[in-house]
Design an enzyme around this catalytic site. Structure first.
Site, PDB file in Angstrom:
ATOM      1  N   GLU A   1       4.280  46.552 -22.047  1.00 33.21           N
ATOM      2  CA  GLU A   1       4.012  45.400 -22.456  1.00 33.21           C
ATOM      3  C   GLU A   1       2.853  45.029 -22.014  1.00 33.21           C
ATOM      4  O   GLU A   1       2.814  45.070 -20.637  1.00 33.21           O
ATOM      5  CB  GLU A   1       5.166  44.331 -21.885  1.00 33.21           C
ATOM      6  CG  GLU A   1       5.081  43.141 -22.572  1.00 33.21           C
ATOM      7  CD  GLU A   1       6.094  42.112 -22.090  1.00 33.21           C
ATOM      8  OE1 GLU A   1       6.634  42.314 -20.922  1.00 33.21           O
ATOM      9  OE2 GLU A   1       6.626  41.253 -22.768  1.00 33.21           O
TER      10      GLU A   1
ATOM     11  N   CYS B   1       6.363  36.925 -24.460  1.00 32.50           N
ATOM     12  CA  CYS B   1       7.187  38.231 -24.583  1.00 32.50           C
ATOM     13  C   CYS B   1       7.435  38.793 -26.022  1.00 32.50           C
ATOM     14  O   CYS B   1       8.042  39.759 -26.250  1.00 32.50           O
ATOM     15  CB  CYS B   1       8.624  37.942 -23.705  1.00 32.50           C
ATOM     16  SG  CYS B   1       9.484  36.397 -24.524  1.00 32.50           S
TER      17      CYS B   1
ATOM     18  N   LYS C   1      14.142  26.708 -10.462  1.00 31.91           N
ATOM     19  CA  LYS C   1      13.000  26.937  -9.765  1.00 31.91           C
ATOM     20  C   LYS C   1      11.851  27.387 -10.783  1.00 31.91           C
ATOM     21  O   LYS C   1      12.164  28.713 -11.520  1.00 31.91           O
ATOM     22  CB  LYS C   1      13.255  28.153  -9.020  1.00 31.91           C
ATOM     23  CG  LYS C   1      11.903  28.384  -8.127  1.00 31.91           C
ATOM     24  CD  LYS C   1      11.814  29.786  -7.446  1.00 31.91           C
ATOM     25  CE  LYS C   1      11.177  30.794  -8.608  1.00 31.91           C
ATOM     26  NZ  LYS C   1       9.557  30.265  -8.852  1.00 31.91           N
ATOM     27  N   PRO C   2      10.717  26.443 -11.143  1.00 33.02           N
ATOM     28  CA  PRO C   2       9.828  26.990 -12.081  1.00 33.02           C
ATOM     29  C   PRO C   2       8.756  28.071 -11.574  1.00 33.02           C
ATOM     30  O   PRO C   2       8.990  28.393 -10.263  1.00 33.02           O
ATOM     31  CB  PRO C   2       9.320  25.632 -12.330  1.00 33.02           C
ATOM     32  CG  PRO C   2       9.234  24.990 -11.085  1.00 33.02           C
ATOM     33  CD  PRO C   2      10.632  25.262 -10.626  1.00 33.02           C
TER      34      PRO C   2
ATOM     35  N   GLU D   1      16.435  36.595 -20.602  1.00 34.18           N
ATOM     36  CA  GLU D   1      15.437  36.528 -21.543  1.00 34.18           C
ATOM     37  C   GLU D   1      14.187  37.272 -21.014  1.00 34.18           C
ATOM     38  O   GLU D   1      13.308  36.818 -20.102  1.00 34.18           O
ATOM     39  CB  GLU D   1      15.144  35.192 -22.214  1.00 34.18           C
ATOM     40  CG  GLU D   1      14.590  35.286 -23.455  1.00 34.18           C
ATOM     41  CD  GLU D   1      12.855  35.300 -23.752  1.00 34.18           C
ATOM     42  OE1 GLU D   1      12.595  36.596 -23.834  1.00 34.18           O
ATOM     43  OE2 GLU D   1      12.520  34.169 -23.642  1.00 34.18           O
TER      44      GLU D   1
HETATM   45  P1  ADP Z   1       5.936  37.640 -14.438  1.00 31.03           P
HETATM   46  O1  ADP Z   1       5.458  38.989 -14.126  1.00 31.03           O
HETATM   47  O2  ADP Z   1       6.062  37.174 -15.871  1.00 31.03           O
HETATM   48  O3  ADP Z   1       5.192  36.665 -13.419  1.00 31.03           O
HETATM   49  P2  ADP Z   1       8.639  37.444 -13.066  1.00 31.03           P
HETATM   50  O4  ADP Z   1       9.684  38.216 -13.456  1.00 31.03           O
HETATM   51  O5  ADP Z   1       7.891  38.040 -11.830  1.00 31.03           O
HETATM   52  O6  ADP Z   1       7.388  37.517 -14.289  1.00 31.03           O
HETATM   53  O7  ADP Z   1       8.460  35.734 -12.863  1.00 31.03           O
HETATM   54  C1  ADP Z   1       9.284  35.025 -13.210  1.00 31.03           C
HETATM   55  C2  ADP Z   1      10.138  34.146 -12.566  1.00 31.03           C
HETATM   56  O8  ADP Z   1      10.713  34.776 -11.359  1.00 31.03           O
HETATM   57  C3  ADP Z   1       9.053  33.409 -11.768  1.00 31.03           C
HETATM   58  O9  ADP Z   1       9.664  31.847 -11.547  1.00 31.03           O
HETATM   59  C4  ADP Z   1       9.195  34.064 -10.203  1.00 31.03           C
HETATM   60  O10 ADP Z   1       8.939  33.303  -9.111  1.00 31.03           O
HETATM   61  C5  ADP Z   1      10.758  34.550 -10.527  1.00 31.03           C
HETATM   62  N1  ADP Z   1      10.741  35.551  -9.558  1.00 31.03           N
HETATM   63  C6  ADP Z   1      10.012  36.606  -9.233  1.00 31.03           C
HETATM   64  N2  ADP Z   1      10.823  37.702  -8.213  1.00 31.03           N
HETATM   65  C7  ADP Z   1      11.801  37.090  -8.147  1.00 31.03           C
HETATM   66  C8  ADP Z   1      13.101  37.553  -7.469  1.00 31.03           C
HETATM   67  N3  ADP Z   1      13.034  38.653  -6.729  1.00 31.03           N
HETATM   68  N4  ADP Z   1      14.203  36.612  -7.501  1.00 31.03           N
HETATM   69  C9  ADP Z   1      14.205  35.759  -8.083  1.00 31.03           C
HETATM   70  N5  ADP Z   1      13.018  35.229  -8.963  1.00 31.03           N
HETATM   71  C10 ADP Z   1      12.023  36.024  -8.626  1.00 31.03           C
END
Ligand code: ADP
Length: 484
Positions: A387, A290, A180-181, A256
Site C-alpha cells: 500500500e 485505505c 484515542k484519536p 478496519e
Molecule cells: P498509520 O500508519 O496510518 O499512522 P497506525 O496503525 O500506526 O497507522 O496508526 C493508527 C492509530 O493507531 C493511531 O491513532 C496511532 O496512534 C495508533 N497506534 C499506533 N501504534 C499503536 C499501538 N502499538 N497500540 C495502539 N495504538 C497504536
C-alpha cells in the site's frame, strides 16, 4: 486566524478528557503539515488517564444503555445537527491539522455527520427475534444488548469520519466509549466531543484521550477487563498487535486495516468514465486512504488510450496548502509518508517502469509530492505489492480477465476493488471472483453511511455503516422459556 483560535479553544474546553482545568503533566504538539506551523499543545495522556477514562465509561455505560432508544436517538440527532451547523469550523480545523483541501474537509465533516444521523435512526430499530421452538412447552427468542465499554483508536487520514463511523453505532447500541484519536490529528475529534457534550450525552459516555503515542493506551484498553471491545482503524501491523493483545480476554474486535486496491479497466469500459473514476479513487485525500486505487490494471486494447487521457487529467491536479482555493491535493501527512512514496517510485524505475508525469517532492516547506503516473509496472515491484498511501498511480498491462483477477487477488489484503466494464456477464463474473469486502463497479467512489464498509482477509473484521455496522456493537442473547 479564526480556525486556529477555535482549535485551541476546543482543545482546552473539552471536559470529556478528564484533564480539564490545569494539566501539569507532559504535553505534545500538533502541527500543520502544509506549513509546519504549531497549532496546539495538548496534554499527553498515558495509562493512568486511560484507566480513569475506562472507569468513567464503565460507570456511565449502564445508565446510557438504560435510556429508552428514542432518547439515545434524540441526543445523537442533536449531535448530528450541531456538527452540520459547525461544519465550516470543523472543516477548517481538519484542514489545518491534516492538510486536505478545505472542500474535501467539509465533505468529510458532512460525511461524518451522515453516520451520526444514520445511527440516530438505527438506534430505534435494534430488533430481537422470536422463532418457533421444536417443542410446544417452550418459547424461544433472541434479544440484542450493547457489548459494553468500547475502546476505539482512529487514524489521521479521515480524522472526523473515522471517529463518527465507530462512535455513532456504539452509542446507538448503548455502549460508552473511550477514544484515542491519532496523534497527528486530535483537534477535530476534540471539537466533535465538545459538540457531543452540548448535544447532551451524559458525562462518562464519551471519553477522549489525547496522546502522542498509541501503544501505552492501546495496552490499557486491551488489558482492562472493563473494556469489552476494541474498534480500530489503522495499519494491518497495529491491528495484528491489538488483536494479539485482546486474545487473553477473548475481547471482541472490529478492525478496519490496510488495503491494496486493484482498479481494473476492461476493454469494453467507457474510457472517459474510467479515467474519471481512477482520478477519484487514486487522488482523493492525496492517495492517503485505505481504499485508494493502489494498482491500476488496464487491458491491452485500451491501455495506451487510457494512459494518455489519465496522464492529461493528472497534470491538471493542483498541489498546495489545503486553504488555497485552487488546491485539489494537499500535503502528505509527514516525512515518513514521503520517504515511502519515494522508495516505491525509485524501486519501480530501477526495475524498468516508465515515469509519465510527476515523480518528486515539491519545494522544501511542507510535505508536498507531485501526482505521479508510472507505466510498465510489473507485479514484482513494491508499488504493485504494498500500500503506497500516496499520489502514485502505477499502471499495469493485462490480457485476460482470468489473469487480472488472479493478480488482483494475489495479496494479503481484501478491502476495496474497482473495475470498469459494460458487458453484463463479465460484470457479474468479475464482481463475484474478486476477493474483496467492497467492489466498485463503474465508480471510483463507494463509501456511504447506508452501506457496509469493511474488508476480508487481512484487511479487517467487521463492518462500519448500514444496519450491519450496528451489529458490531451488539451481543445476541438467546432466551429460552420452559414449562409453558
Ligand atoms: P498509520 O500508519 O496510518 O499512522 P497506525 O496503525 O500506526 O497507522 O496508526 C493508527 C492509530 O493507531 C493511531 O491513532 C496511532 O496512534 C495508533 N497506534 C499506533 N501504534 C499503536 C499501538 N502499538 N497500540 C495502539 N495504538 C497504536
Amino acid at each position: 486566524t479564526k480556525h486556529l483560535r477555535a482549535a485551541d479553544q476546543f482543545a482546552k474546553l473539552d471536559s470529556f478528557t478528564h484533564a480539564s482545568g490545569a494539566w501539569d503533566g507532559a504535553t505534545f504538539d500538533v502541527f500543520n503539515p502544509s506549513t509546519g506551523e504549531l497549532l496546539a499543545t495538548l496534554p499527553d495522556m498515558g495509562i493512568e488517564d486511560a484507566h480513569a477514562a475506562i472507569e468513567a465509561a464503565a460507570k456511565a455505560q449502564p445508565i446510557w444503555a438504560g435510556k429508552p432508544a428514542k432518547d439515545r436517538s434524540a441526543i445523537l440527532r442533536c449531535w448530528h445537527d450541531l456538527i452540520v451547523a459547525h461544519a465550516d469550523d470543523l472543516a477548517a480545523i481538519l484542514t489545518a491539522e491534516m492538510g486536505k483541501p478545505l472542500g474535501e474537509a467539509k465533505g468529510e465533516v458532512l460525511h461524518a455527520a451522515s453516520y451520526i444521523e444514520w445511527y440516530a435512526e438505527e438506534a430505534k430499530r435494534i430488533y430481537g427475534e422470536t422463532f418457533p421452538a421444536p417443542a410446544n412447552d417452550r418459547r424461544m427468542l433472541v434479544i440484542k444488548q450493547p457489548v459494553g465499554v468500547v475502546g476505539t483508536i482512529t487514524p489521521w487520514n479521515f480524522p472526523a469520519s473515522m471517529v463518527a463511523r465507530k462512535i455513532a453505532p456504539a452509542l446507538a447500541a448503548g455502549c460508552a466509549i473511550v477514544l484515542k484519536p491519532a496523534e497527528q490529528t486530535p483537534l477535530v475529534a476534540g471539537a466533535m466531543f465538545v459538540l457531543a457534550e452540548k448535544a447532551g450525552f451524559p458525562a462518562g459516555v464519551l471519553n477522549l484521550l489525547y496522546a502522542s503515542e498509541g501503544a501505552p493506551i492501546g495496552r490499557e484498553l486491551c488489558s482492562n477487563p472493563k473494556v469489552r471491545k476494541i474498534s480500530f482503524t489503522g495499519s494491518t501491523e497495529v491491528g495484528r498487535l491489538l488483536m494479539r493483545q485482546c486474545s487473553d480476554q477473548i475481547k471482541k474486535v472490529s478492525l478496519e486495516l490496510g488495503g491494496n486496491a486493484p482498479f481494473i479497466v476492461f476493454d469494453d469500459a467507457d474510457i472517459e468514465e474510467a479515467v474519471d473514476g481512477a482520478i477519484q479513487a487514486k487522488f482523493r485525500n492525496a492517495g492517503q486512504t485505505c481504499v485508494s486505487a493502489n494498482r491500476i490494471y488496464v487491458q491491452s486494447a485500451v491501455h495506451d488510450a487510457f494512459a494518455e487521457k489519465f496522464v492529461a487529467r493528472v497534470r491538471e491536479l493542483r498541489v498546495g496548502d489545503g486553504f488555497s482555493p485552487d488546491a485539489t491535493i494537499g500535503p502528505m501527512i509527514d516525512g515518513h509518508a514521503i520517504e515511502k512514496i519515494e522508495a516505491h517510485v525509485a524501486d519501480a524505475l530501477a526495475k524498468g517502469a516508465e515515469l509519465r508525469c510527476g515523480g518528486g517532492r515539491i519545494g522544501t516547506k511542507g510535505t508536498f509530492f507531485e501526482p505521479t503516473v508510472l507505466t510498465g509496472i510489473s507485479h514484482d515491484m513494491r508499488a504493485a505489492q504494498e500500500e503506497t498511501f500516496g499520489p502514485i498511480a502505477p499502471i499495469i498491462h493485462f490480457e485476460t480477465a482470468e489473469q487480472v483477477v488472479a493478480e488482483a487477488n494475489d495479496t494479503i489484503y481484501g478491502l476495496a476493488a474497482y473495475f470498469y466494464a459494460e458487458n453484463l456477464k463479465r460484470v457479474w463474473h468479475v464482481a463475484e471472483a474478486l476477493e474483496y469486502g467492497m467492489v466498485g463497479i463503474n465508480t471510483g467512489r463507494m463509501s456511504s453511511e447506508a452501506a457496509p464498509f469493511g474488508g476480508i482477509k487481512q484487511s479487517g473484521i467487521g463492518r462500519e455503516g448500514s444496519r450491519h455496522g450496528l451489529e458490531d456493537y451488539l451481543e445476541m442473547k438467546y432466551l429460552c422459556m420452559g414449562n409453558i
